[in-house]
Design a protein around this motif. Structure first.
Motif, PDB file in Angstrom:
ATOM      1  N   VAL A 141       6.364  -5.782  -8.390  1.00  0.00           N
ATOM      2  CA  VAL A 141       5.683  -4.635  -7.800  1.00  0.00           C
ATOM      3  C   VAL A 141       6.104  -3.386  -8.561  1.00  0.00           C
ATOM      4  N   TYR A 142       5.122  -2.551  -8.916  1.00  0.00           N
ATOM      5  CA  TYR A 142       5.401  -1.342  -9.683  1.00  0.00           C
ATOM      6  C   TYR A 142       4.995  -0.126  -8.849  1.00  0.00           C
ATOM      7  N   VAL A 143       5.910   0.836  -8.779  1.00  0.00           N
ATOM      8  CA  VAL A 143       5.679   2.045  -7.991  1.00  0.00           C
ATOM      9  C   VAL A 143       5.988   3.248  -8.867  1.00  0.00           C
ATOM     10  N   LEU A 170       5.873   3.820   0.714  1.00  0.00           N
ATOM     11  CA  LEU A 170       5.499   2.485   0.254  1.00  0.00           C
ATOM     12  C   LEU A 170       5.633   1.534   1.437  1.00  0.00           C
ATOM     13  N   VAL A 171       4.550   0.811   1.745  1.00  0.00           N
ATOM     14  CA  VAL A 171       4.519  -0.086   2.898  1.00  0.00           C
ATOM     15  C   VAL A 171       4.193  -1.496   2.432  1.00  0.00           C
ATOM     16  N   ALA A 172       4.931  -2.482   2.949  1.00  0.00           N
ATOM     17  CA  ALA A 172       4.645  -3.896   2.696  1.00  0.00           C
ATOM     18  C   ALA A 172       4.276  -4.562   4.007  1.00  0.00           C
ATOM     19  N   VAL A 173       3.158  -5.283   4.001  1.00  0.00           N
ATOM     20  CA  VAL A 173       2.659  -5.965   5.191  1.00  0.00           C
ATOM     21  C   VAL A 173       2.679  -7.462   4.946  1.00  0.00           C
ATOM     22  N   ARG A 174       3.303  -8.193   5.853  1.00  0.00           N
ATOM     23  CA  ARG A 174       3.254  -9.651   5.784  1.00  0.00           C
ATOM     24  C   ARG A 174       2.111 -10.141   6.671  1.00  0.00           C
ATOM     25  N   PHE A 175       1.257 -11.007   6.093  1.00  0.00           N
ATOM     26  CA  PHE A 175       0.148 -11.545   6.868  1.00  0.00           C
ATOM     27  C   PHE A 175       0.678 -12.456   7.974  1.00  0.00           C
ATOM     28  N   PRO A 176       0.052 -12.471   9.137  1.00  0.00           N
ATOM     29  CA  PRO A 176      -1.268 -11.897   9.415  1.00  0.00           C
ATOM     30  C   PRO A 176      -1.302 -10.398   9.685  1.00  0.00           C
ATOM     31  N   LEU A 219       0.845  -1.188   0.000  1.00  0.00           N
ATOM     32  CA  LEU A 219       0.000   0.000   0.000  1.00  0.00           C
ATOM     33  C   LEU A 219       0.882   1.240   0.000  1.00  0.00           C
ATOM     34  N   ILE A 220       0.276   2.368  -0.348  1.00  0.00           N
ATOM     35  CA  ILE A 220       0.970   3.657  -0.291  1.00  0.00           C
ATOM     36  C   ILE A 220       0.206   4.551   0.660  1.00  0.00           C
ATOM     37  N   THR A 221       0.940   5.183   1.580  1.00  0.00           N
ATOM     38  CA  THR A 221       0.339   6.136   2.505  1.00  0.00           C
ATOM     39  C   THR A 221       0.880   7.533   2.217  1.00  0.00           C
ATOM     40  N   ARG A 266       2.172  -7.812   9.909  1.00  0.00           N
ATOM     41  CA  ARG A 266       3.465  -7.278  10.359  1.00  0.00           C
ATOM     42  C   ARG A 266       4.081  -6.460   9.238  1.00  0.00           C
ATOM     43  N   ILE A 267       4.461  -5.224   9.539  1.00  0.00           N
ATOM     44  CA  ILE A 267       5.103  -4.373   8.537  1.00  0.00           C
ATOM     45  C   ILE A 267       6.545  -4.823   8.358  1.00  0.00           C
ATOM     46  N   ILE A 268       6.913  -5.148   7.120  1.00  0.00           N
ATOM     47  CA  ILE A 268       8.281  -5.596   6.863  1.00  0.00           C
ATOM     48  C   ILE A 268       9.066  -4.629   5.990  1.00  0.00           C
ATOM     49  N   ILE A 269       8.377  -3.731   5.299  1.00  0.00           N
ATOM     50  CA  ILE A 269       9.066  -2.743   4.454  1.00  0.00           C
ATOM     51  C   ILE A 269       8.361  -1.405   4.597  1.00  0.00           C
ATOM     52  N   GLU A 270       9.122  -0.340   4.819  1.00  0.00           N
ATOM     53  CA  GLU A 270       8.631   1.027   4.771  1.00  0.00           C
ATOM     54  C   GLU A 270       9.652   1.853   3.998  1.00  0.00           C
ATOM     55  N   ALA A 271       9.248   2.370   2.854  1.00  0.00           N
ATOM     56  CA  ALA A 271      10.173   3.109   1.997  1.00  0.00           C
ATOM     57  C   ALA A 271       9.579   4.476   1.667  1.00  0.00           C
ATOM     58  N   PRO A 272      10.064   5.546   2.290  1.00  0.00           N
ATOM     59  CA  PRO A 272       9.532   6.879   2.006  1.00  0.00           C
ATOM     60  C   PRO A 272      10.009   7.403   0.650  1.00  0.00           C
TER      61      PRO A 272
END
Length: 363
Positions: free
Chosen positions: A347-349, A318-324, A307-309, A326-332
């Motif tokens: 993944v395309y950004v 850019l945020v990546a969440v691993r289920f169930p 997702l993008i916030t 947990r945030i594993i990537i945050e890239a401003p």
């Protein structure tokens, strides 16, 4: 004395070896995004003529700022142009049209004409590999057949606020707080009114790919998340609420809600973060996030959701969440415009005038 020392050393070495095989744990692999290419949309890398047909199933639609088009995994475009009017865009079709269109030309990702819509007045909508027209007043929906003619029209009792389609069904949320489900012929087969809030309005709705479940976000003060499941005999469609949750006061605008992870979860926007509902365990959690969710991955495949916030007009993340959950990537990144796309492990950004491709890898 020397012999005793040697024995202690041997005993210690033996104990260390046993520890390595018994107590030691393997270093967990991490998910990383490996850059594949960065391309300015002001530079065009068109496919060769003989490559165009082969690329069709792998093309990704994008819209970034005032540009739109289709790109393949290698970073070559079949379409990359400046938007001149209103735009509807999907994996299979696109159309650019006037604010009050008299004629709508629908084209495919290879920029070839598909059909022309001459009847009716409205705006094109592409869902579930089908073509629809939404009326200018946003209170009716029409189905378009393969010739471009209007096949049916359904009138709603209130303004349409959100819509989704899958498995030959259409779910529509309305301003008066009601939800309607239409079949392939545009006939209403299910009606639902969630209620439970001071102001009744449907801000988001989604239907699972198999058509068995509906996810709904409704109301203001308080806002509710509801999951409905289908039951009953074939030919008599009924849904019942199997889970509901009161959220915060709620957004006074449309919100993101998607069935993800092969329909095993629902991801939805809620105040202060991301809501994740797990279908089979019927459990819900809130993942706190900074800023507002402005784009949400529609797939959530491979146990990852992107997702993008936005924390401001230019500040994005850019945020990546691993289920169930947990945030594993945050890239401003800094950009006024933004784009997020997903095709399998790619993944395309997008930001400013640049489109970037990354590949998910485990290391």
């Amino acid at each position: 004395m020397i012999q005793k020392t040697r024995n202690w050393i041997l005993a210690g070495a033996a104990g260390f070896v046993v520890y390595l095989f018994v107590a030691a744990q393997p270093i967990p692999m991490e998910t990383v995004l490996t850059p594949r290419w960065f391309i300015s949309l002001e530079s065009n890398y068109p496919l060769a003529e003989h490559e165009v047909e082969e690329a069709a199933p792998r093309l990704l639609p994008f819209q970034l700022g005032n540009r739109f088009g289709y790109v393949n995994k290698e970073g070559n475009f079949t379409i990359n142009r400046v938007k001149k009017g209103e735009l509807s865009l999907s994996t299979d079709n696109w159309a650019e049209y006037d604010p009050i269109p008299a004629r709508i030309e629908v084209r495919n990702p290879l920029d070839k004409p598909v059909l022309s819509i001459l009847e009716g007045q409205g705006y094109p909508l592409f869902l579930d590999k089908r073509i629809f027209l939404v009326s200018k007043e946003l209170n009716s929906l029409s189905g378009v057949d393969e010739s471009g003619a209007i096949a049916w029209t359904h009138d709603f009792a209130a303004t349409l606020t959100t819509i989704d389609a899958a498995a030959g069904l259409i779910v529509a949320g309305l301003l008066d707080g009601t939800v309607e489900l239409l079949d392939v012929k545009g006939s209403r087969v299910f009606f639902f009114e969630p209620g439970g809030s001071r102001i009744s309005v449907i801000q988001g709705c989604a239907i699972s790919q198999d058509g068995l479940r509906l996810a709904i976000l409704s109301g203001i003060d308080l806002q509710r998340f509801l999951l409905l499941e289908r039951y009953g005999e074939i030919g008599s469609i009924e849904y019942k609420v199997v889970y509901h949750e009161f959220l915060e006061e709620g957004f006074r605008r449309p919100v993101h809600v998607e069935f993800v992870d092969n329909d095993n979860r629902v991801a939805f926007e809620r105040q202060g973060g991301l809501g994740l509902y797990e279908i089979h365990s019927r459990t819900s959690l809130k993942l706190p996030l900074e800023g507002e969710i402005i784009m949400l991955d529609e797939r959530g495949s491979e146990q990852l959701l992107f997702l993008i916030t936005a924390q401001g007009e230019l500040e994005k993340r850019l945020v990546a969440v691993r289920f169930p959950g947990r945030i594993i990537i945050e890239a401003p990144f800094t950009s006024k415009t933004f784009f997020l796309g997903r095709q399998g492990s790619h993944v395309y950004v997008g930001g400013n005038m640049t489109l970037a491709s990354f590949e998910l890898e485990r290391r």
